[in-house]
Design an enzyme around this catalytic site. Structure first.
Site, PDB file in Angstrom:
ATOM      1  N   GLY A   1       0.824  -1.215   0.000  1.00 51.35           N
ATOM      2  CA  GLY A   1       0.000   0.000   0.000  1.00 51.35           C
ATOM      3  C   GLY A   1       0.856   1.261   0.000  1.00 51.35           C
ATOM      4  O   GLY A   1       2.092   1.193   0.064  1.00 51.35           O
TER       5      GLY A   1
ATOM      6  N   GLN B   1       1.139   3.778   2.330  1.00 52.90           N
ATOM      7  CA  GLN B   1       1.899   3.985   3.564  1.00 52.90           C
ATOM      8  C   GLN B   1       2.893   2.838   3.791  1.00 52.90           C
ATOM      9  O   GLN B   1       4.016   3.062   4.237  1.00 52.90           O
ATOM     10  CB  GLN B   1       0.955   4.113   4.766  1.00 52.90           C
ATOM     11  CG  GLN B   1       0.038   5.331   4.723  1.00 52.90           C
ATOM     12  CD  GLN B   1       0.791   6.641   4.785  1.00 52.90           C
ATOM     13  OE1 GLN B   1       1.988   6.683   5.086  1.00 52.90           O
ATOM     14  NE2 GLN B   1       0.101   7.729   4.483  1.00 52.90           N
TER      15      GLN B   1
ATOM     16  N   GLU C   1      -0.847  10.102  29.332  1.00 49.37           N
ATOM     17  CA  GLU C   1      -1.941  10.913  28.834  1.00 49.37           C
ATOM     18  C   GLU C   1      -3.107  10.704  29.795  1.00 49.37           C
ATOM     19  O   GLU C   1      -3.235   9.632  30.388  1.00 49.37           O
ATOM     20  CB  GLU C   1      -2.313  10.325  27.477  1.00 49.37           C
ATOM     21  CG  GLU C   1      -2.777  11.262  26.435  1.00 49.37           C
ATOM     22  CD  GLU C   1      -2.815  10.535  25.090  1.00 49.37           C
ATOM     23  OE1 GLU C   1      -3.794   9.846  24.843  1.00 49.37           O
ATOM     24  OE2 GLU C   1      -1.851  10.690  24.298  1.00 49.37           O
TER      25      GLU C   1
ATOM     26  N   HIS D   1      -8.168  10.542  21.150  1.00 46.95           N
ATOM     27  CA  HIS D   1      -7.845   9.164  21.505  1.00 46.95           C
ATOM     28  C   HIS D   1      -8.989   8.592  22.340  1.00 46.95           C
ATOM     29  O   HIS D   1      -9.484   9.241  23.256  1.00 46.95           O
ATOM     30  CB  HIS D   1      -6.575   9.083  22.339  1.00 46.95           C
ATOM     31  CG  HIS D   1      -5.350   9.282  21.508  1.00 46.95           C
ATOM     32  ND1 HIS D   1      -4.098   9.247  22.049  1.00 46.95           N
ATOM     33  CD2 HIS D   1      -5.192   9.518  20.204  1.00 46.95           C
ATOM     34  CE1 HIS D   1      -3.203   9.450  21.104  1.00 46.95           C
ATOM     35  NE2 HIS D   1      -3.861   9.629  19.968  1.00 46.95           N
TER      36      HIS D   1
END
Lengths: 298, 379
Positions: free
Chosen positions: A16, A18, A210, A247
């Site tokens: 692909g 990427q 996070e 996220h």
């Protein structure tokens, strides 16, 4: 595990856009890519690498121990289970927005085959100067330099910033470990800490956490028992409560998962928490074991 | 997480074999009056996707149809947690012995579904779970096999439950099927009523869907309530960007949720106040142009801070898009850059050549400059 050049990597989705961009970067860096997977291009060669219909088919012809998935979210479950059943010890899952029920099924499959899933929604693993698997700028020498600091991050961009600031201050990294930004992941911060505790080249660890979830609270207790110093940064001190910040894991709910709870748990276990990412190098220097030739090691 | 209202979630429970009270969905006081005449003594319940309806006064008992009409009139005039009430559920009142709590949740710690049961249900379950955590049963489920009803029933009974444990376990298994069938993040019954006839009944239901699964839940996705959003937030959503408006004056554009939150934190640390959360990470990294347009329409911003740290997201692509948009829109506010990581050499060249500006070497310096400039603009 810490990724090394000895690891044999199968790249699922290598053909692909990427997969090609990052596949080329990994090959140039020295990552040992032994095969690729694309069911529609089986039997062809891409970037000089043989392409197979599935991980299971690849396993029969070119043994691998690490699968790296450039696979879109809706195909990720089947691909991950294929990689686990093919016997891959580690499965790195980059995709974001995989349905949570699919993730739980992937992780159940990994438990039964004894595989370690890293991610989903991870930016991958980097061992500076050696090898990398994922979507991190390992090849950018301003960001990554070999050294003695282990970096664990839920976020690729924040992990990049922190490695950049370490490198700018003369602190190289033993490895970067992207645990992934989703709330349910295969390798939690705690597990990554254990890898670094065992790794002889790692002298200190940075946790880039996070808000949301309980990964940092869970890791804090173990950090208190470690033989190596741990420094942390938690993003989201000023995030408004109850609002989702992109996220899935970053939701502040109740007392746990918030900035205060994480900071308190870490500090109670002797982990220094930085207010700014730029303070991390100094906090590390104050805590690194003093050695006559320290500069050469770190 | 997309939260669904009770009146959408309850029929799913009923289809799975869980008892629910008789009820009707209405939208006016007059309709509440006629529903209550058919139902008898009832509860009039605001239908908004938030858990704080009871405490806000959005759930009221009514003995007569007239009382139901009055309650409906008052509740329909309310706004609860930012949601305007336009739908009511009129439900029969139920005689109960006990109020339990039962839920299925996707649990990050053991990376699988978790059944949670407590005999102390009702409005204060969070508080009671904090004060007596032992009273809560946590039953992890193997997603490949589903819950073992016999084992679950034994554990419920062992937890000192007077009510029929097998019935509760049956409800848990039915609830689990609904949870799996609709890709839920959370499916909760609170309270689960233990009735005088020995049966159990779901008096309320909270359903949170997984955003990443909405495409394969088309029927439910239509009912999924959007987080209450400003016009600019809705516009960003349509462009595939995550934008949250905040009250400050430093406009922030960064890539990745982690870096964006870190940038906001740094702005606050240096005495400033962020105007927004806006990230163009992941696949959205090509959308810098759309992003800048949305950011600039916030009238409060006094400066713009661009903080790119490229991993997957290429800073050259983001910066190129940003520079084009900047030249196109010609905003009269100062902008400050910190650009590092994948593609940074090309990105820095682009900022110099196209915009005639110099990015900061250190992120903290860019943040400080942006904060100062925003303070200056405010004066």
């Amino acid at each position: 595990m810490i990724l090394r050049r000895k690891h044999r990597v199968l790249v699922m989705g290598l053909t692909g856009r990427q997969g090609t961009f990052w596949g080329r970067a990994m090959l140039e860096y020295g990552t040992r890519i032994v095969g690729g997977v694309n069911p529609r291009k089986a039997g062809t060669i891409h970037l000089g690498i043989p392409i197979f219909a599935s991980a299971t088919e690849a396993a029969g012809q070119c043994p691998f121990d690490t699968a790296l998935m450039f696979v879109p979210p809706l195909l990720a479950k089947d691909a991950a289970i294929d990689a686990c059943e093919a016997g891959s010890k580690s499965v790195i899952c980059l995709a974001e927005h995989i349905p949570a029920h699919d993730v739980m099924e992937m992780l159940a499959a990994a438990r039964s085959t004894g595989s370690q899933i890293i991610g989903p929604n991870t930016s991958g693993l980097v061992t500076p100067g050696d090898t990398f698997a994922g979507i991190m700028p390992a090849f950018n020498s301003d960001v990554f330099q070999p050294g003695g600091i282990g970096v664990i991050s839920r976020s690729g961009s924040l992990g990049t910033l922190i490695c950049l600031q370490l490198t700018a201050n003369g602190l190289g990294q033993s490895a970067f470990y992207g645990v992934g930004g989703d709330s349910i992941v295969g390798t939690r911060t705690l597990t990554a800490l254990k890898f670094f505790e065992k790794d002889k080249r790692t002298h200190a660890i940075v946790i880039c956490g996070e808000i949301g979830g309980s990964a940092e609270e869970e890791a804090a207790e173990y950090a208190g028992t470690m033989s190596k110093p741990v420094v942390a940064f938690i993003a989201g001190k000023t995030a408004p409560e109850g609002r989702k910040m992109g996220h899935a894991g970053a939701i502040v709910s109740g007392a746990g998962g918030g900035y205060g709870s994480k900071r308190k748990a870490l500090e109670a276990n002797g982990v220094a928490v930085a207010d700014l990412t730029s303070q991390i190098p100094q906090l590390l220097r104050e805590r690194l074991p003093h050695r006559p030739n320290a500069e050469a090691i770190i | 997480m997309a939260n669904l209202c009770e009146f959408i979630a309850k029929p799913l429970l009923q289809r799975a074999g869980i008892r629910i009270p008789r009820g009707e969905v209405v939208h006016s006081p007059e309709a509440a009056f006629s529903a209550a005449r058919r139902i008898g003594p009832c509860m009039v319940k605001a239908q908004v996707p938030t858990g704080k309806r009871g405490k806000a006064g959005g759930i009221r008992p009514a003995k007569s149809a007239k009382q139901a009409q009055c309650a409906a009139e008052e509740i329909l005039a309310m706004e609860i947690e930012g949601h305007k009430v336009d739908t009511l559920l009129v439900e029969e009142q139920v005689l109960l012995l006990e109020e339990h709590y039962i839920a299925i949740v996707s649990d990050p710690v053991h990376a699988g579904p978790l059944i949670v049961h407590s005999t102390a249900g009702g409005m204060d379950v969070e508080e009671s779970s904090a004060t007596s955590p032992d009273a809560i049963l946590r039953f992890p489920v193997d997603i490949d096999f589903g819950p073992d009803a016999g084992k679950l029933s034994k554990q419920i009974a062992a937890n000192g439950v007077r009510a029929p444990a097998t019935k509760i376990a049956e409800v848990a298994c039915a609830l689990y099927r609904v949870y799996r069938g609709c890709d839920a993040d959370l499916l909760e019954i609170n309270p689960l009523a233990i009735l005088e006839d020995g049966g159990v009944m779901a008096l309320d239901c909270k359903l949170a869907l997984d955003d990443a699964s909405l495409h394969r839940q088309p029927e439910l996705a239509d009912h999924a309530a959007a987080e209450h959003a400003s016009a600019r937030e809705a516009e960003a959503d349509a462009a595939g960007l995550k934008y949250i408006e905040l009250s400050g004056n430093v406009g922030i554009l960064a890539n990745g949720a982690g870096l964006t939150m870190t940038t906001m934190d740094a702005v606050s640390h240096f005495g400033g106040s962020p105007a927004n959360f806006l990230e163009i990470g992941g696949e959205a990294y090509t959308k810098a142009k759309d992003a800048l347009g949305i950011l600039l329409r916030n009238p409060n911003i006094g400066s713009v801070l661009v903080n790119f740290c490229g991993a997957f997201a290429r800073t050259d692509v983001m910066t190129e898009g940003f520079a084009e948009a900047w030249l196109d829109l010609k905003p009269e506010i100062p902008v400050f850059f910190s650009v590092h990581g994948t593609g940074s050499h090309e990105a820095v060249r682009c900022i110099r050549e196209k915009l005639g500006m110099e990015p900061f070497e250190r992120m903290d310096d860019a943040v400080k400059a942006a904060v100062e400039a925003a303070h200056g603009a405010a004066r």
